[in-house]
Design a protein around this motif. Structure first.
Motif, PDB file in Angstrom:
ATOM      1  N   THR A 249       0.698  -1.365   0.066  1.00  0.00           N
ATOM      2  CA  THR A 249      -0.222  -0.715  -0.283  1.00  0.00           C
ATOM      3  C   THR A 249       0.711   0.707   0.095  1.00  0.00           C
ATOM      4  OG1 THR A 249       0.058   0.348   2.315  1.00  0.00           O
ATOM      5  CG2 THR A 249      -1.867  -1.049   1.132  1.00  0.00           C
ATOM      6  N   ALA A 250       0.784   2.570  -0.181  1.00  0.00           N
ATOM      7  CA  ALA A 250       1.105   3.686  -0.404  1.00  0.00           C
ATOM      8  C   ALA A 250       0.802   4.610   1.047  1.00  0.00           C
ATOM      9  CB  ALA A 250       0.662   4.908  -1.538  1.00  0.00           C
ATOM     10  N   GLN A 251       2.083   4.662   1.883  1.00  0.00           N
ATOM     11  CA  GLN A 251       1.971   5.261   2.474  1.00  0.00           C
ATOM     12  C   GLN A 251       2.506   6.593   2.980  1.00  0.00           C
ATOM     13  OE1 GLN A 251       2.114   2.541   6.191  1.00  0.00           O
ATOM     14  NE2 GLN A 251       1.017   1.697   4.241  1.00  0.00           N
ATOM     15  N   ILE A 252       0.987   6.865   2.661  1.00  0.00           N
ATOM     16  CA  ILE A 252       1.335   8.822   2.288  1.00  0.00           C
ATOM     17  C   ILE A 252       1.887   8.923   3.871  1.00  0.00           C
ATOM     18  CG2 ILE A 252       0.335  10.185   1.841  1.00  0.00           C
ATOM     19  CD1 ILE A 252      -0.804   9.126  -0.725  1.00  0.00           C
ATOM     20  N   ALA A 253       2.725   9.664   4.927  1.00  0.00           N
ATOM     21  CA  ALA A 253       2.434  10.332   5.992  1.00  0.00           C
ATOM     22  C   ALA A 253       1.900  11.618   5.958  1.00  0.00           C
ATOM     23  CB  ALA A 253       3.787  10.694   5.983  1.00  0.00           C
ATOM     24  N   ALA A 254       1.731  12.462   5.449  1.00  0.00           N
ATOM     25  CA  ALA A 254       0.718  13.634   5.160  1.00  0.00           C
ATOM     26  C   ALA A 254       1.681  14.039   3.779  1.00  0.00           C
ATOM     27  CB  ALA A 254       1.820  14.547   6.090  1.00  0.00           C
ATOM     28  N   GLN A 255       0.597  15.579   2.883  1.00  0.00           N
ATOM     29  CA  GLN A 255       0.781  15.971   1.684  1.00  0.00           C
ATOM     30  C   GLN A 255       0.482  17.380   1.760  1.00  0.00           C
ATOM     31  OE1 GLN A 255      -1.979  14.466  -1.285  1.00  0.00           O
ATOM     32  NE2 GLN A 255      -2.516  13.072  -0.484  1.00  0.00           N
ATOM     33  N   LEU A 256       1.332  17.433   1.110  1.00  0.00           N
ATOM     34  CA  LEU A 256       1.857  19.033   1.516  1.00  0.00           C
ATOM     35  C   LEU A 256       1.640  19.966   0.634  1.00  0.00           C
ATOM     36  CD1 LEU A 256       3.372  19.348   5.057  1.00  0.00           C
ATOM     37  CD2 LEU A 256       1.633  20.275   4.922  1.00  0.00           C
ATOM     38  N   PRO A 257       1.887  21.526   0.046  1.00  0.00           N
ATOM     39  CA  PRO A 257       1.794  22.220  -1.217  1.00  0.00           C
ATOM     40  C   PRO A 257       3.181  22.578  -1.543  1.00  0.00           C
ATOM     41  CG  PRO A 257       0.550  23.532   0.001  1.00  0.00           C
ATOM     42  CD  PRO A 257       0.466  21.876   0.908  1.00  0.00           C
ATOM     43  N   LEU A 258       3.739  22.606  -2.623  1.00  0.00           N
ATOM     44  CA  LEU A 258       5.201  23.101  -3.204  1.00  0.00           C
ATOM     45  C   LEU A 258       5.889  24.394  -2.659  1.00  0.00           C
ATOM     46  CD1 LEU A 258       7.271  21.969  -4.824  1.00  0.00           C
ATOM     47  CD2 LEU A 258       6.738  23.564  -6.281  1.00  0.00           C
ATOM     48  N   GLY A 259       5.271  25.356  -2.080  1.00  0.00           N
ATOM     49  CA  GLY A 259       4.946  26.037  -1.337  1.00  0.00           C
ATOM     50  C   GLY A 259       5.458  26.742  -0.001  1.00  0.00           C
ATOM     51  N   ARG A 260       4.817  24.979   0.760  1.00  0.00           N
ATOM     52  CA  ARG A 260       4.961  24.961   2.465  1.00  0.00           C
ATOM     53  C   ARG A 260       6.329  23.714   2.352  1.00  0.00           C
ATOM     54  NH1 ARG A 260      -0.976  23.081   4.228  1.00  0.00           N
ATOM     55  NH2 ARG A 260       0.433  22.722   6.673  1.00  0.00           N
ATOM     56  N   ALA A 261       7.301  23.777   0.856  1.00  0.00           N
ATOM     57  CA  ALA A 261       8.158  22.069   1.332  1.00  0.00           C
ATOM     58  C   ALA A 261       8.996  22.700   2.922  1.00  0.00           C
ATOM     59  CB  ALA A 261       9.361  22.976   0.288  1.00  0.00           C
ATOM     60  N   ALA A 262       9.092  23.604   3.447  1.00  0.00           N
ATOM     61  CA  ALA A 262      10.052  23.971   4.808  1.00  0.00           C
ATOM     62  C   ALA A 262       9.513  23.003   5.644  1.00  0.00           C
ATOM     63  CB  ALA A 262       9.946  25.526   4.639  1.00  0.00           C
ATOM     64  N   GLU A 263       8.340  23.306   6.082  1.00  0.00           N
ATOM     65  CA  GLU A 263       6.782  22.242   7.325  1.00  0.00           C
ATOM     66  C   GLU A 263       7.065  20.753   6.670  1.00  0.00           C
ATOM     67  OE1 GLU A 263       2.206  21.836   8.445  1.00  0.00           O
ATOM     68  OE2 GLU A 263       2.909  23.629   7.463  1.00  0.00           O
TER      69      GLU A 263
ATOM     70  N   LEU B   8       9.689  19.661   4.534  1.00  0.00           N
ATOM     71  CA  LEU B   8      10.916  18.730   5.451  1.00  0.00           C
ATOM     72  C   LEU B   8      11.016  18.925   6.847  1.00  0.00           C
ATOM     73  CD1 LEU B   8      13.603  17.950   5.071  1.00  0.00           C
ATOM     74  CD2 LEU B   8      14.338  20.490   5.204  1.00  0.00           C
ATOM     75  N   ARG B   9      11.045  19.444   8.360  1.00  0.00           N
ATOM     76  CA  ARG B   9      11.484  19.320   9.230  1.00  0.00           C
ATOM     77  C   ARG B   9       9.821  18.659  10.048  1.00  0.00           C
ATOM     78  NH1 ARG B   9      14.401  21.875  11.737  1.00  0.00           N
ATOM     79  NH2 ARG B   9      14.408  24.452  11.498  1.00  0.00           N
ATOM     80  N   LEU B  10       8.651  18.125   9.439  1.00  0.00           N
ATOM     81  CA  LEU B  10       8.374  17.011   9.154  1.00  0.00           C
ATOM     82  C   LEU B  10       8.719  15.540   8.833  1.00  0.00           C
ATOM     83  CD1 LEU B  10       5.577  16.009  10.367  1.00  0.00           C
ATOM     84  CD2 LEU B  10       4.808  15.594   8.289  1.00  0.00           C
ATOM     85  N   ALA B  11       8.856  15.351   8.080  1.00  0.00           N
ATOM     86  CA  ALA B  11      10.294  14.591   7.450  1.00  0.00           C
ATOM     87  C   ALA B  11      11.168  14.197   8.542  1.00  0.00           C
ATOM     88  CB  ALA B  11      10.683  14.287   6.069  1.00  0.00           C
ATOM     89  N   GLU B  12      11.672  14.712   8.410  1.00  0.00           N
ATOM     90  CA  GLU B  12      13.148  15.130  10.392  1.00  0.00           C
ATOM     91  C   GLU B  12      12.348  14.752  11.308  1.00  0.00           C
ATOM     92  OE1 GLU B  12      15.852  17.986   9.208  1.00  0.00           O
ATOM     93  OE2 GLU B  12      16.188  17.962   7.076  1.00  0.00           O
ATOM     94  N   SER B  13      11.419  14.866  11.145  1.00  0.00           N
ATOM     95  CA  SER B  13      10.847  14.728  12.814  1.00  0.00           C
ATOM     96  C   SER B  13      10.653  12.937  13.422  1.00  0.00           C
ATOM     97  CB  SER B  13       9.633  15.374  12.771  1.00  0.00           C
ATOM     98  OG  SER B  13       8.764  13.769  12.527  1.00  0.00           O
ATOM     99  N   GLY B  14      11.195  12.211  12.038  1.00  0.00           N
ATOM    100  CA  GLY B  14      10.952  10.844  12.736  1.00  0.00           C
ATOM    101  C   GLY B  14       9.850  10.558  13.349  1.00  0.00           C
ATOM    102  N   THR B  15       8.413  10.915  13.593  1.00  0.00           N
ATOM    103  CA  THR B  15       7.492  11.041  14.089  1.00  0.00           C
ATOM    104  C   THR B  15       6.106  10.305  13.010  1.00  0.00           C
ATOM    105  OG1 THR B  15       6.777  12.449  13.300  1.00  0.00           O
ATOM    106  CG2 THR B  15       7.676  12.425  16.118  1.00  0.00           C
ATOM    107  N   VAL B  16       6.680  10.175  12.125  1.00  0.00           N
ATOM    108  CA  VAL B  16       5.699  10.007  10.036  1.00  0.00           C
ATOM    109  C   VAL B  16       6.324   8.219   9.868  1.00  0.00           C
ATOM    110  CG1 VAL B  16       4.908  12.213   9.890  1.00  0.00           C
ATOM    111  CG2 VAL B  16       7.426  10.679   8.972  1.00  0.00           C
ATOM    112  N   THR B  17       4.724   7.913   9.584  1.00  0.00           N
ATOM    113  CA  THR B  17       4.691   6.813   8.857  1.00  0.00           C
ATOM    114  C   THR B  17       4.824   6.851   7.235  1.00  0.00           C
ATOM    115  OG1 THR B  17       3.924   4.985  11.040  1.00  0.00           O
ATOM    116  CG2 THR B  17       4.149   3.953   8.179  1.00  0.00           C
ATOM    117  N   GLY B  18       5.996   6.261   6.897  1.00  0.00           N
ATOM    118  CA  GLY B  18       5.422   6.761   5.296  1.00  0.00           C
ATOM    119  C   GLY B  18       6.140   7.904   4.969  1.00  0.00           C
ATOM    120  N   LYS B  19       5.854   8.428   3.660  1.00  0.00           N
ATOM    121  CA  LYS B  19       6.751   9.562   2.828  1.00  0.00           C
ATOM    122  C   LYS B  19       5.879  10.649   2.711  1.00  0.00           C
ATOM    123  CE  LYS B  19       9.889  10.560  -1.050  1.00  0.00           C
ATOM    124  NZ  LYS B  19      10.154   9.695  -2.723  1.00  0.00           N
ATOM    125  N   VAL B  20       6.494  12.158   3.056  1.00  0.00           N
ATOM    126  CA  VAL B  20       5.419  13.232   3.369  1.00  0.00           C
ATOM    127  C   VAL B  20       5.970  13.479   1.327  1.00  0.00           C
ATOM    128  CG1 VAL B  20       5.684  15.215   3.678  1.00  0.00           C
ATOM    129  CG2 VAL B  20       6.676  13.949   5.064  1.00  0.00           C
TER     130      VAL B  20
END
Length: 348
Positions: A316-330, A332-344
């Motif tokens: 299955t596709a493990q989508i951790a979160a979907q954010l618009p391109l303009g919120r790339a900083a957010e 990146l922070r989320l992906a680096e947090s280690g709190t999510v499953t799958g891919k941002v």
């Protein structure tokens, strides 16, 4: 697929200007590229945040380009223009492409030979989670470790982008899977059929040996550092270690090449020992410079297999979160947090 053509749109890119915090990412506007001979222009529908971008913003990725540049390892989108010599029926098709850099943009120009069609019915964000992660997992599992039914494997970071795909592909192959992750992810891993081990335990290797006293067929290790020796020692005779990263050194200072060179040295040494075990340092780009046609063929075949596994329900596709391109900083922070499953995933 509808929507305005590239001639009516402007280019939007996220630029990594140097060694910055995520908030230091910049937005740049420009002109949509024109497809040259043998090229296509893709309107991005989904791109993602991988471990590579986390290393790149620290200047720690082994062969990243000089700053400033547009990060983004892979993209899924619609072909909006084709150049001379390209099959015009590609226009309007949803495709995936592996880039290494350049994906965090509204439009991307690439060689037509590098795109892989996404099957009908597979959403862009779903497909995006399986491009670099799926190729990496598939090739490590089936081309390097050659895992078969009944074998026991260890997946470090079993809840991560690559790890979550690896776990599912290994289970679909009939393997027994031991996965390391923080305790908050253990219940979800058990529901998948994984035997979880807390990577924060004092002696993770001892815990794994307790579950597999005769050793394991394969270990997939993205952490590197000193723990890679423990991963090697977990192998049963004939087993395979696949190292594919150095997350343990992400925040280190000093040479970005040294952790990789040290891993390569250990791999060479271990493979020279007469014990029947094997070790690899996996890089999805290996061999491209020497055999571009073979590289493209394997990528196309293997990504097609991954998409087929998605359609069968093996993964299955493990989508951790979907954010618009303009919120790339957010993102990146989320992906680096280690709190999510799958891919941002980033979307237009």
């Amino acid at each position: 697929m509808g929507g305005p053509g590239p001639e009516t749109e402007g280019l939007v890119e996220v630029v990594l200007p140097g060694k910055v915090e995520p908030e230091g990412l910049q937005i740049r506007h420009g002109t949509v590229p024109v497809a040259g001979r043998g090229q296509v222009v893709i309107r991005m529908e989904a791109t993602g945040v991988s471990f590579a971008e986390q290393q790149m913003r620290r200047g720690r990725y082994y062969d990243q380009p000089p700053f400033p540049f547009v990060p983004g390892y892979d993209v899924v989108g619609t072909v909006v223009a084709t150049g001379e010599g390209v099959d015009a029926t590609l226009t309007g098709s949803r495709v995936a492409v592996l880039l290494k850099v350049g994906g965090w943009a509204s439009h991307i120009r690439v060689d037509a030979a590098d795109v892989v069609r996404v099957p009908e019915g597979v959403a862009a964000a779903e497909a995006e989670t399986l491009v670099v992660n799926g190729i990496t997992a598939w090739q490590m599992l089936h081309r390097k470790a050659r895992v078969r039914a009944g074998k026991t494997v260890v997946v470090h970071g079993a809840n991560g982008g690559v790890g979550s795909v690896l776990v599912q592909l290994a289970l679909a192959a009939g393997a027994r899977v031991i996965g390391t992750a923080s305790a908050r992810h253990h219940e979800a891993l058990r529901e998948r059929g994984v035997e979880p081990v807390d990577y924060r335990d004092d002696d993770v290797a001892a815990r794994i040996r307790g579950l597999a006293p005769d050793g394991v067929h394969a270990v997939f290790d993205h952490v590197g550092g000193r723990g890679i020796v423990d991963s090697w020692r977990l192998l049963a005779p004939g087993g395979t270690l696949v190292s594919y990263g150095s997350a343990a050194t992400r925040d280190d200072s000093g040479s970005k090449q040294w952790p990789v060179l040290k891993l390569l040295g250990r791999v060479w040494l271990w493979n020279s020992l007469p014990n029947g075990r094997h070790a690899y340092f996996f890089n999805v780009w290996a061999g491209r410079a020497l055999a571009k046609g073979r590289f493209r063929s394997r990528l196309r075949n293997d990504l097609t297999e991954v998409f087929a596994a998605l359609q069968r329900g093996d993964i299955t596709a493990q989508i951790a979160a979907q954010l618009p391109l303009g919120r790339a900083a957010e993102a990146l922070r989320l992906a680096e947090s280690g709190t999510v499953t799958g891919k941002v995933v980033l979307t237009p």
